[in-house]
Design a protein around this motif. Structure first.
Motif, PDB file in Angstrom:
ATOM      1  N   GLU A 119       0.828  -1.203   0.000  1.00 42.00           N
ATOM      2  CA  GLU A 119       0.000   0.000   0.000  1.00 42.00           C
ATOM      3  C   GLU A 119       0.869   1.262   0.000  1.00 42.00           C
ATOM      4  O   GLU A 119       0.594   2.209  -0.743  1.00 42.00           O
ATOM      5  CB  GLU A 119      -0.921  -0.011   1.221  1.00 42.00           C
ATOM      6  CG  GLU A 119      -2.127   0.864   1.056  1.00 42.00           C
ATOM      7  CD  GLU A 119      -3.157   0.620   2.154  1.00 42.00           C
ATOM      8  OE1 GLU A 119      -3.849   1.588   2.473  1.00 42.00           O
ATOM      9  OE2 GLU A 119      -3.251  -0.505   2.666  1.00 42.00           O
ATOM     10  N   ALA A 157       2.366   1.746  -3.388  1.00 37.74           N
ATOM     11  CA  ALA A 157       1.356   2.260  -4.322  1.00 37.74           C
ATOM     12  C   ALA A 157       1.162   3.761  -4.134  1.00 37.74           C
ATOM     13  O   ALA A 157       1.055   4.509  -5.114  1.00 37.74           O
ATOM     14  CB  ALA A 157       0.032   1.530  -4.122  1.00 37.74           C
ATOM     15  N   PHE A 158       1.148   4.237  -2.872  1.00 36.97           N
ATOM     16  CA  PHE A 158       1.026   5.676  -2.610  1.00 36.97           C
ATOM     17  C   PHE A 158       2.222   6.433  -3.176  1.00 36.97           C
ATOM     18  O   PHE A 158       2.077   7.505  -3.752  1.00 36.97           O
ATOM     19  CB  PHE A 158       0.909   5.952  -1.115  1.00 36.97           C
ATOM     20  CG  PHE A 158      -0.422   5.589  -0.509  1.00 36.97           C
ATOM     21  CD1 PHE A 158      -1.609   5.821  -1.192  1.00 36.97           C
ATOM     22  CD2 PHE A 158      -0.484   5.022   0.746  1.00 36.97           C
ATOM     23  CE1 PHE A 158      -2.835   5.495  -0.635  1.00 36.97           C
ATOM     24  CE2 PHE A 158      -1.700   4.697   1.318  1.00 36.97           C
ATOM     25  CZ  PHE A 158      -2.879   4.930   0.626  1.00 36.97           C
ATOM     26  N   GLU A 159       3.421   5.872  -2.991  1.00 36.82           N
ATOM     27  CA  GLU A 159       4.638   6.519  -3.505  1.00 36.82           C
ATOM     28  C   GLU A 159       4.590   6.638  -5.027  1.00 36.82           C
ATOM     29  O   GLU A 159       4.913   7.679  -5.590  1.00 36.82           O
ATOM     30  CB  GLU A 159       5.882   5.736  -3.092  1.00 36.82           C
ATOM     31  CG  GLU A 159       6.269   5.894  -1.653  1.00 36.82           C
ATOM     32  CD  GLU A 159       7.505   5.099  -1.316  1.00 36.82           C
ATOM     33  OE1 GLU A 159       8.362   4.889  -2.201  1.00 36.82           O
ATOM     34  OE2 GLU A 159       7.630   4.686  -0.158  1.00 36.82           O
ATOM     35  N   ILE A 160       4.185   5.560  -5.683  1.00 33.82           N
ATOM     36  CA  ILE A 160       4.122   5.572  -7.156  1.00 33.82           C
ATOM     37  C   ILE A 160       3.089   6.592  -7.622  1.00 33.82           C
ATOM     38  O   ILE A 160       3.340   7.371  -8.544  1.00 33.82           O
ATOM     39  CB  ILE A 160       3.794   4.157  -7.689  1.00 33.82           C
ATOM     40  CG1 ILE A 160       4.982   3.223  -7.431  1.00 33.82           C
ATOM     41  CG2 ILE A 160       3.446   4.203  -9.164  1.00 33.82           C
ATOM     42  CD1 ILE A 160       4.680   1.762  -7.689  1.00 33.82           C
ATOM     43  N   GLU A 161       1.940   6.612  -6.975  1.00 35.49           N
ATOM     44  CA  GLU A 161       0.888   7.559  -7.350  1.00 35.49           C
ATOM     45  C   GLU A 161       1.362   9.002  -7.156  1.00 35.49           C
ATOM     46  O   GLU A 161       1.157   9.856  -8.031  1.00 35.49           O
ATOM     47  CB  GLU A 161      -0.362   7.296  -6.502  1.00 35.49           C
ATOM     48  CG  GLU A 161      -1.543   8.151  -6.885  1.00 35.49           C
ATOM     49  CD  GLU A 161      -2.771   7.827  -6.030  1.00 35.49           C
ATOM     50  OE1 GLU A 161      -3.670   8.679  -6.000  1.00 35.49           O
ATOM     51  OE2 GLU A 161      -2.812   6.749  -5.410  1.00 35.49           O
ATOM     52  N   ALA A 162       2.024   9.279  -6.036  1.00 35.89           N
ATOM     53  CA  ALA A 162       2.526  10.626  -5.783  1.00 35.89           C
ATOM     54  C   ALA A 162       3.590  11.012  -6.807  1.00 35.89           C
ATOM     55  O   ALA A 162       3.614  12.142  -7.305  1.00 35.89           O
ATOM     56  CB  ALA A 162       3.094  10.719  -4.373  1.00 35.89           C
ATOM     57  N   LEU A 167       3.900   9.892  -9.911  1.00 33.11           N
ATOM     58  CA  LEU A 167       3.260  10.134 -11.203  1.00 33.11           C
ATOM     59  C   LEU A 167       2.550  11.484 -11.231  1.00 33.11           C
ATOM     60  O   LEU A 167       2.605  12.202 -12.239  1.00 33.11           O
ATOM     61  CB  LEU A 167       2.284   9.004 -11.533  1.00 33.11           C
ATOM     62  CG  LEU A 167       2.931   7.638 -11.801  1.00 33.11           C
ATOM     63  CD1 LEU A 167       1.867   6.559 -11.986  1.00 33.11           C
ATOM     64  CD2 LEU A 167       3.861   7.705 -13.002  1.00 33.11           C
ATOM     65  N   LYS A 168       1.895  11.846 -10.130  1.00 33.43           N
ATOM     66  CA  LYS A 168       1.237  13.148 -10.063  1.00 33.43           C
ATOM     67  C   LYS A 168       2.261  14.279 -10.132  1.00 33.43           C
ATOM     68  O   LYS A 168       2.036  15.282 -10.813  1.00 33.43           O
ATOM     69  CB  LYS A 168       0.422  13.278  -8.775  1.00 33.43           C
ATOM     70  CG  LYS A 168      -0.879  12.514  -8.806  1.00 33.43           C
ATOM     71  CD  LYS A 168      -1.649  12.724  -7.524  1.00 33.43           C
ATOM     72  CE  LYS A 168      -2.955  11.950  -7.523  1.00 33.43           C
ATOM     73  NZ  LYS A 168      -3.701  12.133  -6.276  1.00 33.43           N
ATOM     74  N   GLU A 209       3.514  14.550 -13.707  1.00 36.94           N
ATOM     75  CA  GLU A 209       2.484  15.168 -14.546  1.00 36.94           C
ATOM     76  C   GLU A 209       2.415  16.676 -14.311  1.00 36.94           C
ATOM     77  O   GLU A 209       2.332  17.461 -15.253  1.00 36.94           O
ATOM     78  CB  GLU A 209       1.134  14.527 -14.232  1.00 36.94           C
ATOM     79  CG  GLU A 209      -0.015  15.077 -15.047  1.00 36.94           C
ATOM     80  CD  GLU A 209      -1.337  14.446 -14.624  1.00 36.94           C
ATOM     81  OE1 GLU A 209      -2.339  15.187 -14.608  1.00 36.94           O
ATOM     82  OE2 GLU A 209      -1.354  13.247 -14.304  1.00 36.94           O
TER      83      GLU A 209
END
Length: 109
Positions: A64, A67-72, A74-75, A78
């Motif tokens: 989990e 997943a948070f690290e990857i999402e952050a 990518l944001k 971007e």
């Protein structure tokens, strides 16, 4: 009393302590004390110090957090890409520019 010296306590400003903590680990403080001082003063760790990983040994938590690290990440990527495009120079219409272009076209015929 047999020759006891009084020693004055040293007082350090917050900025001084943050500067010392930024340089790296201190020899006078235990790792726990140093961590508390960094958290209390908001001092960032030195750039060469590895960050602690939370959730070690707990597979669900590790996944989990990753997943948070990857999402952050990518944001952030971007957002940087959007800002990069927004900063690009956008040509603005100009009467003087149009006159120069027309004159150069006439001259080139």
């Amino acid at each position: 009393m047999v020759g006891r010296k009084k020693t004055a306590g040293a007082v350090a400003s917050e900025a001084t302590v943050q500067a010392v903590l930024r340089r790296g680990a201190t020899s006078e403080l235990s790792p726990e004390e140093e961590k508390v001082m960094r958290m209390r003063l908001g001092a960032s760790p030195s750039r060469d110090q590895a960050l602690e990983r939370a959730g070690r040994g707990l597979a669900d938590v590790e996944v989990e957090l990753l997943a948070f690290e990857i999402e952050a990440f990518l944001k952030l990527r971007e957002r940087r890409e959007r800002q990069g495009h927004a900063r690009a120079a956008v040509p603005q219409p100009s009467r003087a520019k149009e006159r120069i272009v027309r004159a150069l076209r006439r001259k080139g015929r």
